[in-house]
Design an enzyme around this catalytic site. Structure first.
Site, PDB file in Angstrom:
ATOM      1  N   CYS A 184       0.696  -1.236   0.043  1.00  0.00           N
ATOM      2  CA  CYS A 184       0.160   0.081   0.036  1.00  0.00           C
ATOM      3  C   CYS A 184       0.740   1.212   0.095  1.00  0.00           C
ATOM      4  CB  CYS A 184      -0.770  -0.094   1.110  1.00  0.00           C
ATOM      5  SG  CYS A 184      -2.076  -1.501   1.048  1.00  0.00           S
ATOM      6  N   ASP A 243      -8.238  -0.993  -8.809  1.00  0.00           N
ATOM      7  CA  ASP A 243      -7.618  -0.225  -7.290  1.00  0.00           C
ATOM      8  C   ASP A 243      -7.679   1.409  -7.538  1.00  0.00           C
ATOM      9  OD1 ASP A 243      -6.494   0.939  -5.375  1.00  0.00           O
ATOM     10  OD2 ASP A 243      -4.824  -0.117  -5.222  1.00  0.00           O
ATOM     11  N   HIS A 300      -7.210  -3.548  -3.262  1.00  0.00           N
ATOM     12  CA  HIS A 300      -6.018  -2.878  -2.756  1.00  0.00           C
ATOM     13  C   HIS A 300      -6.022  -3.376  -1.237  1.00  0.00           C
ATOM     14  CE1 HIS A 300      -3.704   0.786  -1.574  1.00  0.00           C
ATOM     15  NE2 HIS A 300      -4.328   0.631  -0.648  1.00  0.00           N
TER      16      HIS A 300
END
Length: 251
Positions: free
Chosen positions: A134, A189, A221
């Protein structure tokens, strides 16, 4: 399977002390080092387990609490399982903390983490590898371009805003990168739309960076994080295969 040792360590930085998790094979010798950059949820059991899995493969793994300026981990209290209903309250607290970690601060910290590894008897001499998740994928990309002499390989998974139109977007460091890169993007995403995926690909190609970028179909995600509702087992297993393959080529 190699027995591993995991401990909490403290890393001096320009702005204080960063707590971190260090995992390494229990044989007492030095091993190739991997700097693992956390996702926004932070240093917690899931990331420690991921570090341990890498250590079982013969690596020394450091997972810093990049939010250390706001306290030792856990900086924000988390439920054991982070589902859709709990995310808004968690991110309400995390938002200001994330914004406080500016690129300049993050890269000053990266220098401290890399110096600590260079001095650690558990880490082999030479450059290190990076992996990030991330927000950590952006940190890995930025670190590879800021400290090219110290980074031999870098991977990022379900990264967000890697190639935005911001003047400090991570992809703008591409021209300085000498490491081999791998990115596993999440399908659909919203934090990394197709135009950013293409912009990242174009920047790395133009800079002559050895790289491979793949989109994982059906993965959301956060797909590597088993303590969240975003977890995608197939994507996670694919991530491990790609990461371990990159590390094997690097070391």
């Amino acid at each position: 399977m190699t027995a591993v040792q995991g401990t909490t360590v403290d890393i001096p930085t320009d702005d204080g002390t960063a707590d971190a998790y260090l995992s390494h094979p229990g044989d007492g010798g030095p091993h190739p080092a991997v700097l693992l950059y956390m996702d926004a949820f932070g240093l917690r059991p899931r990331l420690k387990a991921m570090a341990d899995r890498l250590a079982e493969g013969g690596y020394t793994v450091l997972v810093p609490n990049v939010f250390y300026r706001h306290g030792r981990a856990p900086v924000v209290e988390l439920p054991e399982f982070i589902d859709v209903s709990s995310r808004p309250a968690v991110f309400e607290r995390l938002g200001p903390i994330m914004q406080d970690l500016t690129p300049d601060r993050a890269m000053a910290d990266a220098g401290a983490y890399l110096r600590w590894l260079a001095d650690s008897p558990a880490a082999a001499d030479g450059p290190v590898a990076l992996t990030g998740y991330c927000m950590g994928a952006g940190l890995a990309l930025r670190t590879a371009g800021t400290y090219p002499e110290r980074v031999a390989a870098a991977a990022g998974f379900h990264g967000g805003r890697l190639a935005s139109d911001s003047p400090d977007s991570p992809h703008l460091v591409a021209e300085h990168i000498t490491a081999e890169l791998y990115f596993g993007h999440a399908d659909e995403d919203p934090s990394l739309p197709p135009e950013q995926i293409q912009r990242l690909e174009d920047a790395l190609t133009a800079a002559g960076v050895r790289h491979r970028c793949e989109v994982y179909a059906g993965a959301h995600h956060g797909f590597t994080q088993a303590d969240t509702s975003a977890y995608h087992r197939e994507g996670d297993e694919r991530h491990w295969a790609a990461l371990l393959d990159l590390l094997k080529r690097t070391f």
